[in-house]
Design an enzyme around this catalytic site. Structure first.
Site, mmCIF file in Angstrom:
data_model
loop_
_atom_site.group_PDB
_atom_site.id
_atom_site.type_symbol
_atom_site.label_atom_id
_atom_site.label_comp_id
_atom_site.label_asym_id
_atom_site.label_seq_id
_atom_site.Cartn_x
_atom_site.Cartn_y
_atom_site.Cartn_z
ATOM 1 N N CYS A 1 3.576 -4.562 6.502
ATOM 2 C CA CYS A 1 2.964 -4.298 5.250
ATOM 3 C C CYS A 1 4.242 -4.018 4.558
ATOM 4 C CB CYS A 1 1.919 -3.284 5.172
ATOM 5 S SG CYS A 1 0.490 -4.048 5.864
ATOM 6 N N HIS B 1 0.685 -1.147 -0.058
ATOM 7 C CA HIS B 1 0.204 0.067 -0.201
ATOM 8 C C HIS B 1 0.823 1.436 0.152
ATOM 9 C CE1 HIS B 1 0.636 1.043 4.458
ATOM 10 N NE2 HIS B 1 0.873 -0.333 4.487
#
Length: 425
Positions: free
Chosen positions: A351, A333
């Site tokens: 992440c 992301h």
């Protein structure tokens, strides 16, 4: 209770054939003898109704119990059975065995419930003359559970890493029953590739080829379980097929040590992106993952991974251009707050973060089923099942052993839900 029903005819018990040699073929309608004019094609098989019996309930209104094997016997002491062919209305054959003396044939594969069957029995009498009898019957539908199959994902276009899934409505634990189920779950692809089912648990199977699917392939999954006996009081039901197509081969390799993601399209490099991955204590998982879905914006909170909201590590923010790769909350992301570290250090909570521009490009490039492979991370290995599609981390030889058909000595080849929660930022 079933009992034998005998079919009688007015044919004399003995017949003598003079001056010719009988030609007997063991395939129902193909049985021929020689006629009075010496032509071996002139004679036809006689009605063998008085030579055979089968275990069926009395009365035309009664139906055969599919829980019991079909049994055909030679009732004439001087005759014998040479062949039995059993098919249902859909053309499916029932396997069986004929005794060496030709006195008894019994089915070795289960009859289907609520199905019409046609049985062709070939015989010969004491003189070798061929006979034939055609029997038709219907099977009953016993009170039982119905095993339904839900294939996944939904029909559509996916990346080359997308496994086919089959979720069963009832648990199947017995090895023999699993083999029955697996034989009926068909996966066809064009172009043809070798693949196999893997039993994840009693109610879930995954199917994949040895390597990723070919690009622009068509994959169809369907079930032939309808009406098939799986186990005692468990019968297959109707299931909806799915049809998948694959797009280009997109593989994103995330090198956690080099802090860089290299994206390949059809084996050619199309982008290299500075990134940051999980910092010590929150290391990103190593291994092959599959894109599970995409969301323009995701709210991520540290409390979902055990970080107190009062901690200096706590966070609660909206994250954009997010592609999910695990059910536990690992995404690729946009992370504009860490641009200064991207390409140099790992500072995320697990992440893979990148700039807004790169994240937007990645989001628009990948689709569900595309591959994200993490290497050189100090994190644990991606789970094979239960946290997304880690199927490709299972070695092919081990994957094949997850097939019930391999376990029972067959070839096995064919030419767990988790709660969604965001984990890290």
């Amino acid at each position: 209770m079933s009992h034998k029903v005998f079919f009688r005819s007015a044919r004399p018990r003995h017949r003598t054939v003079v001056g010719c040699t009988l030609s007997v073929l063991a395939l129902g309608a193909g049985l021929v003898g020689c006629g009075a004019d010496g032509n071996p094609l002139a004679a036809r098989p006689y009605d063998a109704a008085d030579q055979i019996a089968y275990n069926a309930p009395a009365g035309k209104a009664k139906k055969v119990d599919p829980d019991k094997p079909l049994e055909i016997t030679a009732s004439d002491e001087d005759g014998r059975i040479t062949d039995v062919t059993v098919t249902d209305a859909r053309g499916r054959y029932v396997a069986g065995e004929l005794s060496a003396d030709g006195r008894r044939w019994h089915s070795t594969s289960p009859l289907a419930a609520g199905t019409h069957y046609t049985v062709t029995v070939s015989t010969e009498d004491e003189d070798g003359a061929p006979g034939r009898k055609v029997i038709e019957f219907d099977t009953s539908t016993p009170k039982s559970k119905t095993l339904k199959v839900t294939f996944g994902p939904n029909s559509g276009t996916y990346g080359v890493g997308q496994p086919v899934t089959a979720e069963l409505s009832e648990p199947v634990k017995d090895k023999t029953s699993r083999a029955v189920v697996e034989r009926a779950l068909k996966v066809d692809s064009a172009p043809v590739v070798e693949g196999s089912w893997y039993w994840v648990n009693d109610k879930e199977l995954h199917y994949r080829p040895q390597t990723y699917w070919p690009t622009h392939a068509t994959i169809t999954a369907h079930s032939d379980l309808d009406g098939v006996k799986v186990a005692d009081r468990l019968w297959g039901g109707k299931s909806e097929p799915v049809k998948l197509t694959t797009g280009d081969r997109i593989v994103a390799v995330t090198d956690a040590a080099a802090h860089r993601m290299t994206v390949y399209k059809n084996d050619e490099v199309v982008n290299q992106i500075p990134i940051t991955t999980g910092r010590p204590g929150f290391e990103t998982r190593n291994g092959v993952k599959v894109v599970l879905g995409k969301q323009y914006v995701v709210r991520m909170r540290g409390t979902t991974i055990g970080i107190s909201s009062n901690s200096s590590d706590g966070y609660d923010l909206n994250v954009y251009w997010a592609a999910r790769v695990t059910w536990s909350g690992e995404y690729v992301h946009a992370a504009p707050w860490s641009v200064g570290s991207q390409g140099y250090a790992n500072v995320s909570h697990g992440c893979t973060g990148m700039s807004n521009a790169y994240a937007r490009w990645f989001f628009n490039t990948v689709r569900e089923g595309d591959i994200v492979k993490v290497v050189n991370s100090n994190g644990k290995q991606m789970e094979p099942f239960g946290n997304g599609f880690g199927d490709w981390n299972v070695d092919w030889s081990k994957w094949r052993k997850g097939s019930a058909l391999v376990a029972d000595g067959s070839d096995g080849r064919n030419l767990s839900s988790a709660r969604l929660r965001p984990e890290s930022a």
